[in-house]
Scaffold this active site. Structure first.
Site, PDB file in Angstrom:
ATOM      1  N   SER A   6      36.295  37.952  31.997  1.00  0.00           N
ATOM      2  CA  SER A   6      37.678  37.920  31.537  1.00  0.00           C
ATOM      3  C   SER A   6      37.864  38.951  30.437  1.00  0.00           C
ATOM      4  CB  SER A   6      37.999  36.521  31.002  1.00  0.00           C
ATOM      5  OG  SER A   6      39.322  36.488  30.530  1.00  0.00           O
ATOM      6  N   ALA A   7      38.869  39.843  30.605  1.00  0.00           N
ATOM      7  CA  ALA A   7      39.016  41.000  29.712  1.00  0.00           C
ATOM      8  C   ALA A   7      39.227  40.621  28.244  1.00  0.00           C
ATOM      9  CB  ALA A   7      40.181  41.880  30.190  1.00  0.00           C
ATOM     10  N   HIS A   8      39.946  39.532  28.008  1.00  0.00           N
ATOM     11  CA  HIS A   8      40.298  39.251  26.598  1.00  0.00           C
ATOM     12  C   HIS A   8      39.118  38.779  25.752  1.00  0.00           C
ATOM     13  CE1 HIS A   8      40.658  34.728  26.273  1.00  0.00           C
ATOM     14  NE2 HIS A   8      40.703  34.820  27.585  1.00  0.00           N
TER      15      HIS A   8
ATOM     16  N   GLN B  57      31.450  34.753  28.621  1.00  0.00           N
ATOM     17  CA  GLN B  57      30.996  34.995  27.240  1.00  0.00           C
ATOM     18  C   GLN B  57      29.962  36.111  27.162  1.00  0.00           C
ATOM     19  OE1 GLN B  57      31.919  33.841  24.216  1.00  0.00           O
ATOM     20  NE2 GLN B  57      33.508  32.576  25.121  1.00  0.00           N
TER      21      GLN B  57
ATOM     22  N   THR C 208      50.937  40.637  43.460  1.00  0.00           N
ATOM     23  CA  THR C 208      51.035  42.027  43.022  1.00  0.00           C
ATOM     24  C   THR C 208      50.106  42.264  41.843  1.00  0.00           C
ATOM     25  OG1 THR C 208      53.299  42.147  43.795  1.00  0.00           O
ATOM     26  CG2 THR C 208      52.647  43.788  42.151  1.00  0.00           C
TER      27      THR C 208
ATOM     28  N   CYS D 294      39.599  25.089  23.822  1.00  0.00           N
ATOM     29  CA  CYS D 294      40.202  24.151  24.754  1.00  0.00           C
ATOM     30  C   CYS D 294      40.117  22.715  24.256  1.00  0.00           C
ATOM     31  CB  CYS D 294      39.515  24.243  26.105  1.00  0.00           C
ATOM     32  SG  CYS D 294      39.196  25.930  26.597  1.00  0.00           S
TER      33      CYS D 294
ATOM     34  N   GLY E 266      39.573  34.498  33.516  1.00  0.00           N
ATOM     35  CA  GLY E 266      38.250  33.955  33.770  1.00  0.00           C
ATOM     36  C   GLY E 266      38.327  32.638  34.530  1.00  0.00           C
ATOM     37  N   SER E 267      39.276  31.809  34.163  1.00  0.00           N
ATOM     38  CA  SER E 267      39.420  30.507  34.837  1.00  0.00           C
ATOM     39  C   SER E 267      39.701  30.699  36.324  1.00  0.00           C
ATOM     40  CB  SER E 267      40.559  29.697  34.210  1.00  0.00           C
ATOM     41  OG  SER E 267      40.320  29.468  32.842  1.00  0.00           O
TER      42      SER E 267
ATOM     43  N   ASN F  67      29.893  29.079  25.636  1.00  0.00           N
ATOM     44  CA  ASN F  67      30.979  29.496  24.761  1.00  0.00           C
ATOM     45  C   ASN F  67      30.981  28.784  23.407  1.00  0.00           C
ATOM     46  OD1 ASN F  67      31.616  27.654  27.035  1.00  0.00           O
ATOM     47  ND2 ASN F  67      33.407  27.173  25.793  1.00  0.00           N
TER      48      ASN F  67
HETATM   49  C1  LIG Z   1      37.052  31.872  27.936  1.00  0.00           C
HETATM   50  C2  LIG Z   1      36.136  31.356  28.969  1.00  0.00           C
HETATM   51  C3  LIG Z   1      36.582  31.077  30.266  1.00  0.00           C
HETATM   52  C4  LIG Z   1      38.026  31.180  30.655  1.00  0.00           C
HETATM   53  O1  LIG Z   1      38.522  32.480  30.625  1.00  0.00           O
HETATM   54  P1  LIG Z   1      40.106  32.683  30.574  1.00  0.00           P
HETATM   55  O2  LIG Z   1      40.315  34.124  30.805  1.00  0.00           O
HETATM   56  O3  LIG Z   1      40.519  32.286  29.181  1.00  0.00           O
HETATM   57  O4  LIG Z   1      40.706  31.813  31.607  1.00  0.00           O
HETATM   58  C5  LIG Z   1      35.658  30.672  31.203  1.00  0.00           C
HETATM   59  N1  LIG Z   1      34.365  30.532  30.892  1.00  0.00           N
HETATM   60  C6  LIG Z   1      33.888  30.779  29.654  1.00  0.00           C
HETATM   61  C7  LIG Z   1      32.424  30.638  29.386  1.00  0.00           C
HETATM   62  C8  LIG Z   1      34.756  31.201  28.651  1.00  0.00           C
HETATM   63  O5  LIG Z   1      34.286  31.440  27.436  1.00  0.00           O
END
Ligand SMILES: *Cc1c(COP(=O)(O)O)cnc(C)c1O
Length: 378
Positions: free
Chosen positions: A198-200, A178, A236, A324, A70-71, A150
């Site tokens: 972001s998948a996680h 989020q 890659t 964070c 996501g970052s 978040n």
């Molecule tokens: C977790 C989060 C990110 C960052 O995502 P990562 O995959 O951990 O780098 C960015 N924005 C928000 C709102 C998030 O909650």
């Protein structure tokens, strides 16, 4: 058994997602850029995942770029659009409660001569649309507003921001990390030019993200190298990760209504039980515009770090704010932004529900918090 209540920080990979990823580690390990079948088949698999992402947010598959998180998606969108459009202007509007991936990206652009307006938020964490409109100048090239926060779960008025952006012909980027998996998002309907995920955060693997950029929106790549992702993101491809992201977003969108209903029940139970059993608390965020699984409460007079530590001893995972900023003693910037005094902000506890949580677990959570808060207030 660990009781996990920190789904805004990350989630466990879903079993079906894991199964879908597995073949791509050992048997189907080819490089997607290679010309032989072992590689080409992976390129096709990546494009199927791309299609799933596109379907989930209602865009075309050629508007999706895979990244490492996501970052990275936030960086690529904001820096990429800012650099490609610097001739049109150097002004960006964002909010003061964005994730560090957006805030620090903007800080970094400030050093390169861009001017950034950080919109204030009210006590629920909502931006003011009139302030947004007043902030627009002929030099404004981008508006960046997160879909949902978040820390406090506040859902911003994205559709209204999209309308304003459209009216002034300004690009609109949304950090939806989020929101994806929790809210059904239609980028066309909402007038969004770019969006990150972001998948996680939705039961996919860590280390893989995606960025939607509307066709025609100019953006520069920020990582040089090979031709991957149509010249926009060299490196890659993380094939297992991308397959996992595709499966995870498909599952999330299929089950989104039932998922929200469940989370809402747990959240409302938690809020009402905590409210009944523990005096002197402050519920942070919005009552109505809030992610179904998010709660954030200050327990006045309690040190948030010690609260977490005591809960951990009882095998409960929760958060004091964003992951964070945990570990640092500083009060959360988001809580300060919504007007919580800094002493009280230090007593916050973020509990975010997810799919493996049960009512039983939540009862255990509530009685554990009650016990610990009493102890720490003594
Ligand atoms: C977790 C989060 C990110 C960052 O995502 P990562 O995959 O951990 O780098 C960015 N924005 C928000 C709102 C998030 O909650």
């Amino acid at each position: 058994m660990i009781k996990y209540f920190d789904h805004a920080a990350t989630t466990a990979v879903d079993k079906e997602v894991f199964e879908a990823m597995k073949p791509y580690f050992m048997e189907k390990f080819g490089n997607a850029s290679s010309v032989y079948r072992l590689g080409k088949e992976n390129k096709e698999a990546i494009n199927i995942a791309r299609m799933k992402v596109a379907e989930a947010i209602n865009c075309n598959m050629n508007e999706i770029y895979f990244t490492s998180c996501g970052s990275e998606s936030d960086n690529l969108a904001i820096k990429g659009i800012a650099l490609a459009n610097s001739k049109k202007g150097n002004h960006i509007i964002t909010t003061e409660i964005e994730h560090p991936a957006v805030l620090n990206t903007c800080k970094s652009l400030e050093k390169q001569g861009y001017r950034i307006t950080y919109l204030k938020v009210d006590k629920e964490g909502l931006i003011n649309l009139e302030e947004l409109e007043r902030s627009i100048t002929p030099k404004t090239i981008l508006i960046s507003v997160m879909f949902a926060n978040n820390e406090i779960g506040t859902i911003e008025p994205i559709k209204e921001v999209g309308d304003i952006a459209k009216k002034y012909g300004i690009y609109f980027f949304v950090d939806a990390v989020q929101a994806i998996g929790n809210i059904k998002i239609d980028v066309k309907d909402l007038g969004i030019s770019a969006l990150s995920m972001s998948a996680h955060k939705f039961y996919g693997p860590k280390g893989v993200g995606a960025l939607y950029v509307k066709e025609g929106v100019e953006f520069t790549r920020i990582q040089d190298g090979g031709h991957q992702e149509r010249e926009k993101r060299a490196g890659t491809e993380n094939v297992p990760g991308i397959i996992g992201l595709g499966k995870a977003i498909e599952l999330a969108n299929t089950n989104i209504d039932a998922y929200n209903k469940k989370l809402l029940e747990l959240r409302e139970f938690y809020f009402s039980e905590i409210g009944k059993r523990i005096p002197n608390i402050l519920i942070n965020g919005s009552k109505n515009n809030r992610l179904a699984g998010n709660t954030n409460i200050c327990f006045k007079g309690v040190d948030g770090a010690r609260l977490l530590y005591e809960l951990d001893k009882r095998k409960i995972c929760a958060s004091s704010g964003s992951a964070c900023s945990a570990g640092l003693l500083k009060p959360s910037k988001v809580l300060l932004a919504i007007g919580v005094p800094s002493q009280i902000a230090r007593s916050s506890l973020r509990v975010t529900f997810g799919k493996e949580n049960t009512l039983e677990d939540t009862k255990y959570l509530v009685s554990s918090i009650e016990e610990v808060v009493k102890e720490l207030r003594r």
